[in-house]
Design a protein around this motif. Sequence first.
Motif, short mmCIF file in Angstrom:
data_model
loop_
_atom_site.label_atom_id
_atom_site.label_comp_id
_atom_site.label_asym_id
_atom_site.label_seq_id
_atom_site.Cartn_x
_atom_site.Cartn_y
_atom_site.Cartn_z
N ALA A 29 0.82 -1.21 0.00
CA ALA A 29 0.00 0.00 0.00
C ALA A 29 0.86 1.27 0.00
CB ALA A 29 -0.94 0.00 1.20
N GLY A 30 2.19 1.09 0.04
CA GLY A 30 3.09 2.23 -0.06
C GLY A 30 3.55 2.84 1.25
N TYR A 31 3.28 2.18 2.36
CA TYR A 31 3.69 2.71 3.65
C TYR A 31 5.13 2.34 3.99
CZ TYR A 31 -1.15 3.85 4.74
OH TYR A 31 -2.40 4.40 4.72
N ASP A 32 5.75 3.16 4.83
CA ASP A 32 7.01 2.80 5.48
C ASP A 32 6.60 1.86 6.62
OD1 ASP A 32 9.65 2.71 6.34
OD2 ASP A 32 9.52 4.59 7.45
N VAL A 33 7.22 0.70 6.69
CA VAL A 33 6.82 -0.32 7.66
C VAL A 33 8.04 -0.78 8.46
CG1 VAL A 33 5.75 -2.60 7.97
CG2 VAL A 33 5.00 -1.13 6.10
N LYS A 34 7.86 -0.90 9.76
CA LYS A 34 8.90 -1.47 10.62
C LYS A 34 8.26 -2.62 11.39
CE LYS A 34 12.23 1.67 9.98
NZ LYS A 34 11.80 2.22 8.71
N VAL A 35 8.93 -3.77 11.37
CA VAL A 35 8.46 -4.96 12.09
C VAL A 35 9.57 -5.40 13.02
CG1 VAL A 35 7.66 -7.35 11.89
CG2 VAL A 35 7.00 -5.68 10.15
N SER A 36 9.23 -5.65 14.26
CA SER A 36 10.21 -6.12 15.23
C SER A 36 9.60 -7.26 16.03
CB SER A 36 10.58 -4.98 16.19
OG SER A 36 11.42 -5.47 17.21
N GLU A 37 10.34 -8.33 16.12
CA GLU A 37 9.84 -9.49 16.86
C GLU A 37 10.64 -9.65 18.13
OE1 GLU A 37 8.51 -14.05 15.99
OE2 GLU A 37 9.40 -12.86 14.41
N VAL A 38 9.95 -9.78 19.24
CA VAL A 38 10.58 -9.97 20.54
C VAL A 38 10.20 -11.35 21.03
CG1 VAL A 38 10.75 -9.13 22.90
CG2 VAL A 38 10.39 -7.51 21.03
N HIS A 39 11.19 -12.21 21.16
CA HIS A 39 10.92 -13.58 21.61
C HIS A 39 11.05 -13.66 23.11
CE1 HIS A 39 10.96 -15.51 17.68
NE2 HIS A 39 11.89 -14.64 17.36
N GLY A 40 10.07 -14.31 23.72
CA GLY A 40 10.23 -14.71 25.10
C GLY A 40 10.89 -16.07 25.01
N MET A 41 10.18 -17.07 25.41
CA MET A 41 10.66 -18.45 25.26
C MET A 41 9.86 -19.06 24.12
SD MET A 41 12.79 -19.48 27.87
CE MET A 41 12.33 -21.13 28.32
N SER A 42 9.96 -18.45 22.96
CA SER A 42 9.09 -18.81 21.84
C SER A 42 9.23 -20.27 21.43
CB SER A 42 9.36 -17.91 20.64
OG SER A 42 10.68 -18.05 20.21
N GLN A 43 10.42 -20.82 21.56
CA GLN A 43 10.61 -22.22 21.18
C GLN A 43 9.95 -23.17 22.15
OE1 GLN A 43 11.98 -22.87 18.18
NE2 GLN A 43 12.07 -20.65 18.03
N ARG A 44 9.65 -22.68 23.35
CA ARG A 44 9.09 -23.54 24.38
C ARG A 44 7.67 -23.15 24.77
NH1 ARG A 44 14.52 -23.17 26.82
NH2 ARG A 44 15.62 -25.02 26.11
N GLY A 45 6.98 -22.50 23.88
CA GLY A 45 5.60 -22.13 24.18
C GLY A 45 5.50 -20.88 25.03
N GLY A 46 6.57 -20.09 25.10
CA GLY A 46 6.54 -18.85 25.87
C GLY A 46 5.96 -17.71 25.04
N SER A 47 5.88 -16.57 25.67
CA SER A 47 5.28 -15.39 25.07
C SER A 47 6.11 -14.86 23.90
CB SER A 47 5.18 -14.31 26.16
OG SER A 47 4.20 -13.39 25.85
N VAL A 48 5.42 -14.47 22.83
CA VAL A 48 6.05 -13.87 21.66
C VAL A 48 5.28 -12.58 21.35
CG1 VAL A 48 6.54 -14.11 19.20
CG2 VAL A 48 6.70 -16.09 20.69
N VAL A 49 6.02 -11.50 21.12
CA VAL A 49 5.40 -10.23 20.77
C VAL A 49 6.03 -9.73 19.47
CG1 VAL A 49 5.01 -7.84 21.48
CG2 VAL A 49 5.12 -9.64 23.20
N THR A 50 5.20 -9.34 18.53
CA THR A 50 5.68 -8.73 17.30
C THR A 50 5.06 -7.35 17.20
OG1 THR A 50 5.76 -10.89 16.24
CG2 THR A 50 5.87 -8.98 14.80
N TYR A 51 5.91 -6.36 16.94
CA TYR A 51 5.44 -4.99 16.74
C TYR A 51 5.42 -4.71 15.24
CZ TYR A 51 7.06 -4.47 21.59
OH TYR A 51 7.27 -4.62 22.93
#
Length: 189
Positions: A29-51
């Motif tokens: 759509a032509g926007y400037d986009v920033k994506v950041s992924e913050v892993h908790g214990m993602s490999q073990r079913g822990g919290s994952v946050v993506t901005y």
Amino acid sequence: MVKNIMIVGVGGQGALLASKTLGQVLLDAGYDVKVSEVHGMSQRGGSVVTYVRYGDKVYSPIVDKGEADFIVSFELLEAARYTQWLKKDGQIVVNTQKIDPMPVITGAAQYPSDLEKVMKDAGLKVDALDCLTLAEEAGTSKAVNIVLMGRLSRYMDFPVDAWMAAIEKLVKPQFLEVNKKAFLLGRGQ
């Protein structure tokens, strides 16, 4: 004007594909986009946050407390955990599936009851949907992430075709039809 979206869940649920799909729609759509992924214990079913942040010019990928226009959550407890990041008039889109965190599994804690009601009673705008059932209806339980993107799309001003084009770019051909169906089920079409 920069818009902020948080995608929160438990490791292994497909948050990465969800954020890539959203990011692709925004880039196309032509926007400037920033994506950041913050892993908790993602490999073990822990919290994952993506901005995911987008606008004319975005300088940082991080969303601070009180800045999220949307919180998209794969799980009720994860949605409740991040409500402080939501803007005053922000929207939560959440899968009603419950995934027990480790303290609940080990018996050290109990899963909180009525989280959807608690969030709504706190004055939050909550769109809760049984995404797992819809994903299974589409053909695979692994499409919860795309069901959630379908639901989120109802609140964003991008045509369905734009979302379908992003899915076509990111999903392997053998999984394309099931993901398109999952998206439409999430959207309510």
